[in-house]
Design a protein around this motif. Sequence first.
Motif, mmCIF file in Angstrom:
data_model
loop_
_atom_site.group_PDB
_atom_site.id
_atom_site.type_symbol
_atom_site.label_atom_id
_atom_site.label_comp_id
_atom_site.label_asym_id
_atom_site.label_seq_id
_atom_site.Cartn_x
_atom_site.Cartn_y
_atom_site.Cartn_z
ATOM 1 N N ARG A 82 2.440 8.283 -2.678
ATOM 2 C CA ARG A 82 3.183 7.221 -1.397
ATOM 3 C C ARG A 82 1.902 7.709 -0.146
ATOM 4 O O ARG A 82 2.171 8.390 1.035
ATOM 5 N N ASP A 83 0.669 7.258 -0.711
ATOM 6 C CA ASP A 83 -0.336 7.517 1.005
ATOM 7 C C ASP A 83 0.121 6.612 1.834
ATOM 8 O O ASP A 83 -0.155 7.343 2.674
ATOM 9 N N GLU A 84 0.395 5.263 1.614
ATOM 10 C CA GLU A 84 1.571 5.033 2.927
ATOM 11 C C GLU A 84 2.319 5.572 3.865
ATOM 12 O O GLU A 84 2.505 5.412 5.031
ATOM 13 N N GLN A 85 3.116 5.926 3.400
ATOM 14 C CA GLN A 85 4.289 6.682 4.185
ATOM 15 C C GLN A 85 3.716 7.838 4.544
ATOM 16 O O GLN A 85 4.722 8.279 5.725
ATOM 17 N N LYS A 114 1.789 12.316 -0.033
ATOM 18 C CA LYS A 114 -0.112 11.949 -1.024
ATOM 19 C C LYS A 114 0.103 12.904 -1.739
ATOM 20 O O LYS A 114 -0.451 12.093 -2.817
ATOM 21 N N SER A 142 2.691 10.787 9.634
ATOM 22 C CA SER A 142 1.386 11.410 10.939
ATOM 23 C C SER A 142 1.720 10.549 12.245
ATOM 24 O O SER A 142 1.200 10.633 13.242
ATOM 25 N N PHE A 201 0.685 8.093 5.786
ATOM 26 C CA PHE A 201 0.666 7.999 7.076
ATOM 27 C C PHE A 201 0.960 7.618 7.729
ATOM 28 O O PHE A 201 0.868 7.565 9.127
ATOM 29 N N LEU A 202 2.263 6.640 7.516
ATOM 30 C CA LEU A 202 3.339 6.624 8.413
ATOM 31 C C LEU A 202 4.034 8.004 9.355
ATOM 32 O O LEU A 202 4.438 7.587 10.792
#
Length: 75
Positions: free
Chosen positions: A38-41, A34, A46, A43-44
């Motif tokens: 790289r918020d998407e990574q 974060k 998590s 999330f993935l």
Amino acid sequence: EFRVIGMEKYMTINLIFRIAVVGILVSVLGTVLKHSGRDEQAFLVSLAGLILVFLWIVPYIEQLFETVEKLFSIG
């Protein structure tokens, strides 16, 4: 599947420690990702941690439902 009383207790404690380690790793990796944008990574990571822990817990939930079913003689 382990049915020995002592081994079952060991497996439960081992599971708790594995869940704790996954939680720590997901937390650290999520924070690093974060902060690097790289918020998407994050999330993935998590989501992957959640799925992994869920797959470890499913047999215990199944055993719980079987025990409740036997206890109340359902089915």
